[in-house]
Design an enzyme around this catalytic site. Structure first.
Site, PDB file in Angstrom:
ATOM      1  N   ALA A  81       0.857  -1.208   0.000  1.00  0.00           N
ATOM      2  CA  ALA A  81       0.000   0.000   0.000  1.00  0.00           C
ATOM      3  C   ALA A  81       0.880   1.240   0.000  1.00  0.00           C
ATOM      4  N   GLY A  82       1.822   1.290  -0.966  1.00  0.00           N
ATOM      5  CA  GLY A  82       2.657   2.476  -1.153  1.00  0.00           C
ATOM      6  C   GLY A  82       2.026   3.361  -2.220  1.00  0.00           C
ATOM      7  N   GLY A  86       7.820  -1.761  -4.289  1.00  0.00           N
ATOM      8  CA  GLY A  86       9.077  -1.054  -4.506  1.00  0.00           C
ATOM      9  C   GLY A  86       9.742  -1.492  -5.803  1.00  0.00           C
ATOM     10  N   ARG A  87      10.857  -0.838  -6.110  1.00  0.00           N
ATOM     11  CA  ARG A  87      11.512  -1.068  -7.400  1.00  0.00           C
ATOM     12  C   ARG A  87      13.008  -1.295  -7.197  1.00  0.00           C
ATOM     13  N   ILE A 130       2.303   3.422  -5.660  1.00  0.00           N
ATOM     14  CA  ILE A 130       1.661   2.779  -6.821  1.00  0.00           C
ATOM     15  C   ILE A 130       0.379   2.064  -6.383  1.00  0.00           C
ATOM     16  N   HIS A 187      -8.309  35.599  -3.404  1.00  0.00           N
ATOM     17  CA  HIS A 187      -9.564  35.062  -2.875  1.00  0.00           C
ATOM     18  C   HIS A 187     -10.573  34.926  -4.019  1.00  0.00           C
ATOM     19  N   GLU A 206      -0.563  -4.732   3.057  1.00  0.00           N
ATOM     20  CA  GLU A 206       0.660  -3.969   3.336  1.00  0.00           C
ATOM     21  C   GLU A 206       1.459  -4.648   4.453  1.00  0.00           C
ATOM     22  N   ALA A 208      10.562  11.324 -10.562  1.00  0.00           N
ATOM     23  CA  ALA A 208      10.988  11.890 -11.840  1.00  0.00           C
ATOM     24  C   ALA A 208      11.673  13.235 -11.640  1.00  0.00           C
ATOM     25  N   SER A 234       3.081  -4.145  -5.955  1.00  0.00           N
ATOM     26  CA  SER A 234       3.767  -2.835  -5.961  1.00  0.00           C
ATOM     27  C   SER A 234       4.490  -2.696  -4.631  1.00  0.00           C
TER      28      SER A 234
HETATM   29  P1  FAD Z   1      13.581   5.688 -16.074  1.00  0.00           P
HETATM   30  O1  FAD Z   1      12.466   6.603 -16.274  1.00  0.00           O
HETATM   31  O2  FAD Z   1      13.290   4.303 -15.611  1.00  0.00           O
HETATM   32  O3  FAD Z   1      14.337   5.606 -17.489  1.00  0.00           O
HETATM   33  C1  FAD Z   1      15.404   4.739 -17.715  1.00  0.00           C
HETATM   34  C2  FAD Z   1      15.463   4.435 -19.201  1.00  0.00           C
HETATM   35  O4  FAD Z   1      16.700   3.785 -19.501  1.00  0.00           O
HETATM   36  C3  FAD Z   1      14.375   3.464 -19.665  1.00  0.00           C
HETATM   37  O5  FAD Z   1      13.820   3.904 -20.884  1.00  0.00           O
HETATM   38  C4  FAD Z   1      15.122   2.155 -19.870  1.00  0.00           C
HETATM   39  O6  FAD Z   1      14.506   1.309 -20.830  1.00  0.00           O
HETATM   40  C5  FAD Z   1      16.461   2.681 -20.352  1.00  0.00           C
HETATM   41  N1  FAD Z   1      17.576   1.756 -20.195  1.00  0.00           N
HETATM   42  C6  FAD Z   1      17.862   0.958 -19.127  1.00  0.00           C
HETATM   43  N2  FAD Z   1      19.024   0.297 -19.362  1.00  0.00           N
HETATM   44  C7  FAD Z   1      19.458   0.686 -20.585  1.00  0.00           C
HETATM   45  C8  FAD Z   1      20.593   0.354 -21.367  1.00  0.00           C
HETATM   46  N3  FAD Z   1      21.524  -0.488 -20.917  1.00  0.00           N
HETATM   47  N4  FAD Z   1      20.721   0.920 -22.590  1.00  0.00           N
HETATM   48  C9  FAD Z   1      19.779   1.789 -23.055  1.00  0.00           C
HETATM   49  N5  FAD Z   1      18.695   2.142 -22.350  1.00  0.00           N
HETATM   50  C10 FAD Z   1      18.548   1.600 -21.122  1.00  0.00           C
HETATM   51  N6  FAD Z   1       7.546   9.814 -10.184  1.00  0.00           N
HETATM   52  C11 FAD Z   1       7.103  11.081  -9.974  1.00  0.00           C
HETATM   53  O7  FAD Z   1       7.907  11.968  -9.697  1.00  0.00           O
HETATM   54  N7  FAD Z   1       5.770  11.380 -10.085  1.00  0.00           N
HETATM   55  C12 FAD Z   1       4.846  10.436 -10.402  1.00  0.00           C
HETATM   56  O8  FAD Z   1       3.656  10.749 -10.505  1.00  0.00           O
HETATM   57  C13 FAD Z   1       5.286   9.111 -10.616  1.00  0.00           C
HETATM   58  N8  FAD Z   1       4.400   8.142 -10.938  1.00  0.00           N
HETATM   59  C14 FAD Z   1       4.850   6.878 -11.161  1.00  0.00           C
HETATM   60  C15 FAD Z   1       3.915   5.889 -11.434  1.00  0.00           C
HETATM   61  C16 FAD Z   1       4.321   4.584 -11.643  1.00  0.00           C
HETATM   62  C17 FAD Z   1       3.304   3.521 -11.961  1.00  0.00           C
HETATM   63  C18 FAD Z   1       5.722   4.265 -11.587  1.00  0.00           C
HETATM   64  C19 FAD Z   1       6.206   2.870 -11.846  1.00  0.00           C
HETATM   65  C20 FAD Z   1       6.657   5.242 -11.301  1.00  0.00           C
HETATM   66  C21 FAD Z   1       6.228   6.556 -11.072  1.00  0.00           C
HETATM   67  N9  FAD Z   1       7.127   7.567 -10.739  1.00  0.00           N
HETATM   68  C22 FAD Z   1       6.676   8.832 -10.506  1.00  0.00           C
HETATM   69  C23 FAD Z   1       8.574   7.310 -10.635  1.00  0.00           C
HETATM   70  C24 FAD Z   1       9.290   7.764 -11.924  1.00  0.00           C
HETATM   71  O9  FAD Z   1       8.722   7.108 -13.032  1.00  0.00           O
HETATM   72  C25 FAD Z   1      10.776   7.463 -11.838  1.00  0.00           C
HETATM   73  O10 FAD Z   1      11.307   8.013 -10.652  1.00  0.00           O
HETATM   74  C26 FAD Z   1      11.508   8.046 -13.030  1.00  0.00           C
HETATM   75  O11 FAD Z   1      11.019   7.533 -14.241  1.00  0.00           O
HETATM   76  C27 FAD Z   1      13.011   7.751 -12.930  1.00  0.00           C
HETATM   77  O12 FAD Z   1      13.653   8.319 -14.027  1.00  0.00           O
HETATM   78  P2  FAD Z   1      15.023   7.721 -14.572  1.00  0.00           P
HETATM   79  O13 FAD Z   1      15.415   8.604 -15.708  1.00  0.00           O
HETATM   80  O14 FAD Z   1      15.970   7.536 -13.458  1.00  0.00           O
HETATM   81  O15 FAD Z   1      14.682   6.251 -15.101  1.00  0.00           O
HETATM   82  P1  NAI Z   2       6.614   2.268  -2.379  1.00  0.00           P
HETATM   83  O1  NAI Z   2       7.927   2.200  -1.729  1.00  0.00           O
HETATM   84  O2  NAI Z   2       5.907   3.551  -2.483  1.00  0.00           O
HETATM   85  O3  NAI Z   2       5.597   1.271  -1.668  1.00  0.00           O
HETATM   86  C1  NAI Z   2       5.857  -0.087  -1.505  1.00  0.00           C
HETATM   87  C2  NAI Z   2       5.030  -0.592  -0.344  1.00  0.00           C
HETATM   88  O4  NAI Z   2       5.074  -2.002  -0.356  1.00  0.00           O
HETATM   89  C3  NAI Z   2       5.550  -0.102   1.001  1.00  0.00           C
HETATM   90  O5  NAI Z   2       4.484   0.402   1.770  1.00  0.00           O
HETATM   91  C4  NAI Z   2       6.158  -1.367   1.607  1.00  0.00           C
HETATM   92  O6  NAI Z   2       6.101  -1.385   3.011  1.00  0.00           O
HETATM   93  C5  NAI Z   2       5.288  -2.440   0.990  1.00  0.00           C
HETATM   94  N1  NAI Z   2       5.902  -3.769   0.905  1.00  0.00           N
HETATM   95  C6  NAI Z   2       7.187  -4.075   0.624  1.00  0.00           C
HETATM   96  N2  NAI Z   2       7.342  -5.425   0.598  1.00  0.00           N
HETATM   97  C7  NAI Z   2       6.127  -5.963   0.852  1.00  0.00           C
HETATM   98  C8  NAI Z   2       5.638  -7.293   0.931  1.00  0.00           C
HETATM   99  N3  NAI Z   2       6.440  -8.345   0.743  1.00  0.00           N
HETATM  100  N4  NAI Z   2       4.319  -7.483   1.202  1.00  0.00           N
HETATM  101  C9  NAI Z   2       3.490  -6.420   1.393  1.00  0.00           C
HETATM  102  N5  NAI Z   2       3.900  -5.136   1.324  1.00  0.00           N
HETATM  103  C10 NAI Z   2       5.203  -4.915   1.048  1.00  0.00           C
HETATM  104  O7  NAI Z   2       6.852   1.590  -3.822  1.00  0.00           O
HETATM  105  P2  NAI Z   2       5.877   1.455  -5.071  1.00  0.00           P
HETATM  106  O8  NAI Z   2       4.491   1.820  -4.711  1.00  0.00           O
HETATM  107  O9  NAI Z   2       6.176   0.119  -5.647  1.00  0.00           O
HETATM  108  O10 NAI Z   2       6.446   2.556  -6.043  1.00  0.00           O
HETATM  109  C11 NAI Z   2       7.816   2.501  -6.505  1.00  0.00           C
HETATM  110  C12 NAI Z   2       8.393   3.863  -6.621  1.00  0.00           C
HETATM  111  O11 NAI Z   2       7.754   4.599  -7.642  1.00  0.00           O
HETATM  112  C13 NAI Z   2       8.242   4.658  -5.340  1.00  0.00           C
HETATM  113  O12 NAI Z   2       9.528   4.805  -4.777  1.00  0.00           O
HETATM  114  C14 NAI Z   2       7.700   5.974  -5.726  1.00  0.00           C
HETATM  115  O13 NAI Z   2       8.557   7.015  -5.363  1.00  0.00           O
HETATM  116  C15 NAI Z   2       7.576   5.934  -7.241  1.00  0.00           C
HETATM  117  N6  NAI Z   2       6.232   6.386  -7.569  1.00  0.00           N
HETATM  118  C16 NAI Z   2       5.941   7.714  -7.370  1.00  0.00           C
HETATM  119  C17 NAI Z   2       4.679   8.179  -7.608  1.00  0.00           C
HETATM  120  C18 NAI Z   2       4.393   9.600  -7.326  1.00  0.00           C
HETATM  121  O14 NAI Z   2       5.323  10.375  -7.123  1.00  0.00           O
HETATM  122  N7  NAI Z   2       3.126  10.010  -7.308  1.00  0.00           N
HETATM  123  C19 NAI Z   2       3.611   7.309  -8.108  1.00  0.00           C
HETATM  124  C20 NAI Z   2       4.011   5.927  -8.213  1.00  0.00           C
HETATM  125  C21 NAI Z   2       5.279   5.517  -7.980  1.00  0.00           C
END
Ligand code: FAD
Ligand code: NAI
Length: 478
Positions: free
Chosen positions: A194-195, A284-285, A197, A457, A216, A333, A282
């Site tokens: 429940a993070g 973590g990553r 995503i 306002h 969670e 991002a 979801s």
């Molecule tokens: P990435 O965006 O992952 O880009 C990396 C790129 O490198 C990819 O295209 C990949 O294919 C490429 N690559 C990898 N290895 C190689 C290689 N060897 N050669 C060539 N290319 C390669 N963050 C926010 O701030 N706001 C949000 O609302 C938000 N929502 C999200 C929702 C979801 C569902 C998810 C999963 C993430 C979200 N995030 C959000 C997190 C955000 O997407 C990441 O923090 C951000 O994309 C990281 O940017 P980056 O450039 O480090 O990597």
């Molecule tokens: P997260 O770190 O936000 O949440 C993961 C959740 O899963 C945590 O609450 C954790 O305690 C729980 N968890 C971990 N292992 C578990 C298990 N085995 N069983 C049950 N619960 C478990 O990571 P999430 O949601 O996967 O997102 C990944 C990243 O993408 C985040 O770090 C976030 O910063 C980014 N992201 C940002 C967004 C935004 O800025 N609006 C939107 C979506 C993603």
């Protein structure tokens, strides 16, 4: 020489493509390599954020919010609707179009800034007197190309972490990509984690009619947020129909053709069973370092598998830098972008600084949750004397007119100096309102400074001002 560059950026997510643009602006000859591809094989630069993250998730959040508004809130405005329906494939097609427009926008920016784009996968080959050699295996299956660059910026991002008990198949057990691509609303949707995503994707599918259960691991809900915000969020999400179980330990996941059966122990240690049509995982990553041939060139990773960098995003290798999700710090991002810009500017001899304490966090649920700086529990733990001022949106005329009075704004400021230490918001447009706190903190403002600024306002920003007044016991409308 054709394939010789000052800077090669690996990855065209927000960290990489922004680093490439800033480096090009500063006069460097820049290459950017990215392997992201659309279904038709064409390049899909933009990384996780554009393709399977920030942008598509916000598109679906918007569509599903419109649907819920029409279904549950239009009537109170006197708007009657008959035969309301949701066409999920159309909603997904709209999302795909927005993603594609963004991909094309980035390719346009590469052209505009004279950045050479390679569509393929990059790996380190070695280093000689001209710089680093990279091999690029083209996505289209053409021959491997080699390029040489004085500096390399690694921005390869991250990938979803799977449960050890359950591999992703993106049919029933879904990562973020699968969760954003469902073509019908599942009846029973399970979400492990429940993070951010989990809450955002859980909200999308709940609004469209799914029964959503979040499982969670941690005992507290949304422990990263300010405790008062987390408490309010738990209450509001429960009222919306999200079922959230905390303190859960998943013990087994069985993926059959019919459903996904999950077995877990609950907070009290009792064994529980639940079955779902789809399960989003979801939890973590993990950083993307595989395939870079990092070991061969001696690139150091930290104990968690991230590329080890110093405060300036320098790796242990000369002229090799790393930014974004592949290095320590929040996976956001805007954090990746700030690091990308900072590295490009360092290459040009500038002295930029990225302050992690002023990085804003947003969760795009309804209501939205956003914050910057320290939470109340962090200040308590650090023994910092602070004052808090909190005002509910119920006291705001614009919020009442909007029909959304849920939540509140809370400022935290140093008790002795009144310097702003944090801003915490749950409520309408929190994602936009939080920027007042970021600006305040960047300029070293006091809560008194905020309280004395004239706010338009009627706007939601007046609650931000009122909360600053409340910190000094002199709120005017509450
Ligand atoms: P990435 O965006 O992952 O880009 C990396 C790129 O490198 C990819 O295209 C990949 O294919 C490429 N690559 C990898 N290895 C190689 C290689 N060897 N050669 C060539 N290319 C390669 N963050 C926010 O701030 N706001 C949000 O609302 C938000 N929502 C999200 C929702 C979801 C569902 C998810 C999963 C993430 C979200 N995030 C959000 C997190 C955000 O997407 C990441 O923090 C951000 O994309 C990281 O940017 P980056 O450039 O480090 O990597
Ligand atoms: P997260 O770190 O936000 O949440 C993961 C959740 O899963 C945590 O609450 C954790 O305690 C729980 N968890 C971990 N292992 C578990 C298990 N085995 N069983 C049950 N619960 C478990 O990571 P999430 O949601 O996967 O997102 C990944 C990243 O993408 C985040 O770090 C976030 O910063 C980014 N992201 C940002 C967004 C935004 O800025 N609006 C939107 C979506 C993603």
């Amino acid at each position: 020489m054709a394939n010789t560059f000052d800077v090669a950026v690996i990855g065209a997510g927000p960290g990489g493509y922004i680093a490439a643009i800033r480096a090009a602006q500063l006069g460097f000859k820049v290459a950017c390599i990215d392997d992201g591809a659309r279904a038709d094989g064409k390049p899909a630069p933009g990384g996780t954020c554009t393709n399977v993250g920030c942008i598509p998730s916000k598109a679906l959040l918007q569509s599903s919010e419109h649907f819920e508004m029409a279904q549950s809130h239009f009537a109170e405005h006197g708007i009657g609707l008959k035969d309301l329906s949701i066409d999920v494939p159309k909603m997904i097609a709209r999302k795909a179009k927005i993603v594609q427009q963004t991909n094309e926008g980035i390719l346009y920016l590469f052209k505009k800034n004279k950045i050479t784009f390679f569509h393929g996968r990059a790996s380190f080959d070695g280093k000689n007197e001209n710089g680093w050699q990279l091999n690029v295996s083209p996505t289209s299956g053409k021959d491997v190309e080699t390029l040489t660059a004085t500096h390399v910026i690694i921005a390869t991002g991250s990938s979803p972490r799977a449960l050890p008990e359950a591999a992703f198949d993106n049919k029933r057990i879904l990562d973020n990509e699968g969760a954003l691509a469902l073509t019908e609303t599942p009846k029973r949707l399970g979400v492990v984690g429940a993070g951010v995503i989990g809450l955002e994707m859980g909200s999308v599918w709940r609004r469209l009619g799914a029964e959503v259960t979040l499982l969670e691991a941690l005992p507290e809900f949304l422990g990263v947020a300010d405790v008062a915000v987390a408490k309010e969020a738990a209450k509001l999400f429960k009222a919306q129909g999200l079922t959230i179980h905390t303190g859960v330990k998943i013990t087994a996941v069985k993926n059959s053709a019919k459903e996904v059966a999950v077995e877990y122990t609950d907070a009290a240690g009792a064994t529980q069973k639940a079955s779902f049509d789809k399960l989003i995982v979801s939890i973590g990553r993990v950083p993307n370092t595989k395939g870079l041939n990092a070991e061969a060139v001696g690139l150091t990773l930290d104990e968690r598998g991230f590329i080890a960098v110093d405060d300036h995003c320098r790796t242990n290798l000369p002229n090799v830098w790393a930014v974004g999700d592949v290095v320590r710090g929040p996976m956001l991002a805007h954090k990746a972008e700030e690091e990308g810009v900072a590295v490009a500017e360092r290459l040009a001899g500038q002295k930029p600084h990225v302050d992690f304490n002023t990085v804003p966090y947003v969760i795009y649920t309804s209501p939205e949750i956003a914050w910057v700086g320290k939470t109340e529990q962090q200040l308590k733990a650090a023994g910092v004397a602070y004052r808090a001022g909190s005002v509910p949106f119920m006291a705001n005329g614009r919020a009442r007119a909007l029909g959304d009075t849920r939540g509140f704004v809370k400022w935290l400021a140093d008790a002795a100096t009144d310097r702003v230490l944090g801003l915490h918001i749950i409520g309408p447009m929190a994602s936009e309102l939080v920027m007042e706190g970021v600006t305040a903190m960047e300029f070293g403002a006091s809560s008194e400074d905020i309280a004395r600024i004239c706010h338009a306002h009627p706007t939601l920003t007046e609650t931000v001002k009122e909360a600053a007044l409340a910190l000094d016991g002199r709120a005017l409308n509450f």
